[in-house]
Scaffold this active site. Structure first.
Site, PDB file in Angstrom:
ATOM      1  N   TYR A  74       0.854  -1.190   0.000  1.00 25.81           N
ATOM      2  CA  TYR A  74       0.000   0.000   0.000  1.00 25.81           C
ATOM      3  C   TYR A  74       0.889   1.238   0.000  1.00 25.81           C
ATOM      4  O   TYR A  74       1.930   1.277   0.666  1.00 25.81           O
ATOM      5  CB  TYR A  74      -0.895   0.017   1.233  1.00 25.81           C
ATOM      6  CG  TYR A  74      -1.873  -1.128   1.313  1.00 25.81           C
ATOM      7  CD1 TYR A  74      -2.874  -1.294   0.367  1.00 25.81           C
ATOM      8  CD2 TYR A  74      -1.811  -2.037   2.368  1.00 25.81           C
ATOM      9  CE1 TYR A  74      -3.781  -2.343   0.447  1.00 25.81           C
ATOM     10  CE2 TYR A  74      -2.720  -3.092   2.469  1.00 25.81           C
ATOM     11  CZ  TYR A  74      -3.696  -3.239   1.504  1.00 25.81           C
ATOM     12  OH  TYR A  74      -4.598  -4.271   1.587  1.00 25.81           O
ATOM     13  N   PHE A  85      -1.668  -7.309   1.574  1.00 22.16           N
ATOM     14  CA  PHE A  85      -3.076  -7.092   1.899  1.00 22.16           C
ATOM     15  C   PHE A  85      -3.307  -6.648   3.349  1.00 22.16           C
ATOM     16  O   PHE A  85      -4.422  -6.282   3.716  1.00 22.16           O
ATOM     17  CB  PHE A  85      -3.930  -8.340   1.603  1.00 22.16           C
ATOM     18  CG  PHE A  85      -4.024  -8.688   0.155  1.00 22.16           C
ATOM     19  CD1 PHE A  85      -4.789  -7.917  -0.714  1.00 22.16           C
ATOM     20  CD2 PHE A  85      -3.336  -9.769  -0.370  1.00 22.16           C
ATOM     21  CE1 PHE A  85      -4.883  -8.227  -2.067  1.00 22.16           C
ATOM     22  CE2 PHE A  85      -3.410 -10.088  -1.725  1.00 22.16           C
ATOM     23  CZ  PHE A  85      -4.181  -9.323  -2.576  1.00 22.16           C
ATOM     24  N   HIS A 194      -8.990 -10.986  -8.639  1.00 21.71           N
ATOM     25  CA  HIS A 194      -8.486 -10.190  -7.519  1.00 21.71           C
ATOM     26  C   HIS A 194      -9.633  -9.804  -6.591  1.00 21.71           C
ATOM     27  O   HIS A 194     -10.765  -9.576  -7.049  1.00 21.71           O
ATOM     28  CB  HIS A 194      -7.806  -8.933  -8.064  1.00 21.71           C
ATOM     29  CG  HIS A 194      -6.941  -8.239  -7.076  1.00 21.71           C
ATOM     30  ND1 HIS A 194      -7.439  -7.326  -6.168  1.00 21.71           N
ATOM     31  CD2 HIS A 194      -5.612  -8.323  -6.841  1.00 21.71           C
ATOM     32  CE1 HIS A 194      -6.448  -6.874  -5.428  1.00 21.71           C
ATOM     33  NE2 HIS A 194      -5.319  -7.454  -5.812  1.00 21.71           N
TER      34      HIS A 194
END
Length: 228
Positions: A74, A85, A194
Site C-alpha cells: 500500500y 493485503f 483479484h
C-alpha cells in the site's frame, strides 16, 4: 556480493538467506539493493524499513503452508506493514482486505476477529508476499521493474522446488503470471480474480479458497489455518 546487497539482504532471517544463497549472488541484486537503499534515504518509502522483510520474519521456509501473492505494498501513509493485503490495526481497512474478510466469513462460516493486521495468519505459516517489496509514497507501482520481481520470483521458485504440499493462492491476472514457476504436481494452486471491488464479484466471492486450503493441508498431514 555488492556492499549494498550485503547490507540490505543481511536483514533476511538466516533460514531464508540459506534457501536463497545462490539467488543473492545474481548480478541484479547489487543494483536492486543500491536502488532500495537510495530510495529509503531520498524518498518516503513504504513499508518502513524495519518492516521491509516482515513476511520473511514471520514465517521460515520450512513452516510455509500457504503463499498469498500481492503486487505492491500500500502506498498511503501508515498503511503498509510488510505483509501483502495487511495493514496495522487502527488503519482504515482497504477495500480488497474487506472483501477477503467477507469471503473468509462466508467460506468458513465463522465470525472474524476485527483486527486488520494479518500477522496472525503469518505466524501460522501463511507467507504474505508482495511481488514488489517497496513503493514510494502515493505512487503506486513506482518501484516495479527495479529487480524486486526477480527476487520474489526466485523465492516462489525455491519454495516450489525444495518443499512440498504448499497452497499457492493466485488472485488476479498479475498473480496468475507466477503459475508457471510453481510445480503443480507438488503443490496446490488456487486461482481467482483479484479481491478488489472492481473484480471480486466475478469469482473471488464463492471461490472457497480458505476451506480448500485447509482440506488440502489436512489431507497432507499438516494443520489447517485458523483464518479468523
Amino acid at each position: 556480493m555488492h556492499t549494498a546487497a550485503l547490507s540490505l539482504f543481511s536483514e533476511l532471517p538466516e533460514s531464508w538467506k540459506e534457501l536463497l544463497s545462490d539467488s543473492l549472488e545474481q548480478p541484479y541484486v547489487g543494483a536492486l539493493s543500491t536502488f532500495v537503499e537510495h530510495a529509503y534515504r531520498d524518498e518516503i518509502v513504504y513499508p518502513p524499513r524495519p518492516l521491509l522483510f516482515s513476511a520473511f520474519n514471520h514465517c521460515s521456509p520450512a513452516n510455509v503452508k500457504v503463499v498469498i501473492l500481492g503486487q505492491d505494498p500500500y502506498h498511503g501513509a501508515g498503511e503498509a506493514n510488510g505483509l501483502c493485503f495487511s495493514v496495522h490495526n487502527g488503519v482504515k481497512m482497504p477495500p480488497s482486505l474487506r472483501n477477503i474478510f467477507k469471503e473468509v466469513a462466508s467460506d468458513t462460516e465463522q465470525m472474524l476477529f476485527p483486527d486488520t493486521d494479518l500477522s496472525r495468519w503469518a505466524k501460522q505459516g501463511v507467507f504474505l508476499l508482495n511481488s514488489t517489496l517497496t513503493v514510494r509514497k502515493d505512487r503506486a507501482a513506482s518501484h516495479q521493474g527495479k529487480g524486486w520481481e526477480q527476487f520474489t520470483d526466485e523465492v516462489i521458485r525455491k519454495l516450489s522446488n525444495q518443499y512440498k504440499d504448499i497452497v499457492f493462492m493466485l488472485w488476479g491476472k498479475y498473480a496468475w503470471q507466477k503459475e508457471h514457476i510453481i510445480d503443480a504436481n507438488s503443490h496446490l494452486i488456487l486461482k481467482a480474480v483479484h479481491p478488489s471491488p472492481l473484480s471480486a464479484y466475478r469469482g473471488f466471492f464463492g471461490s472457497n479458497h480458505f476451506t480448500q486450503a485447509n482440506s488440502y493441508l489436512e489431507c497432507h498431514g499438516r494443520d489447517g489455518i485458523d483464518w479468523r
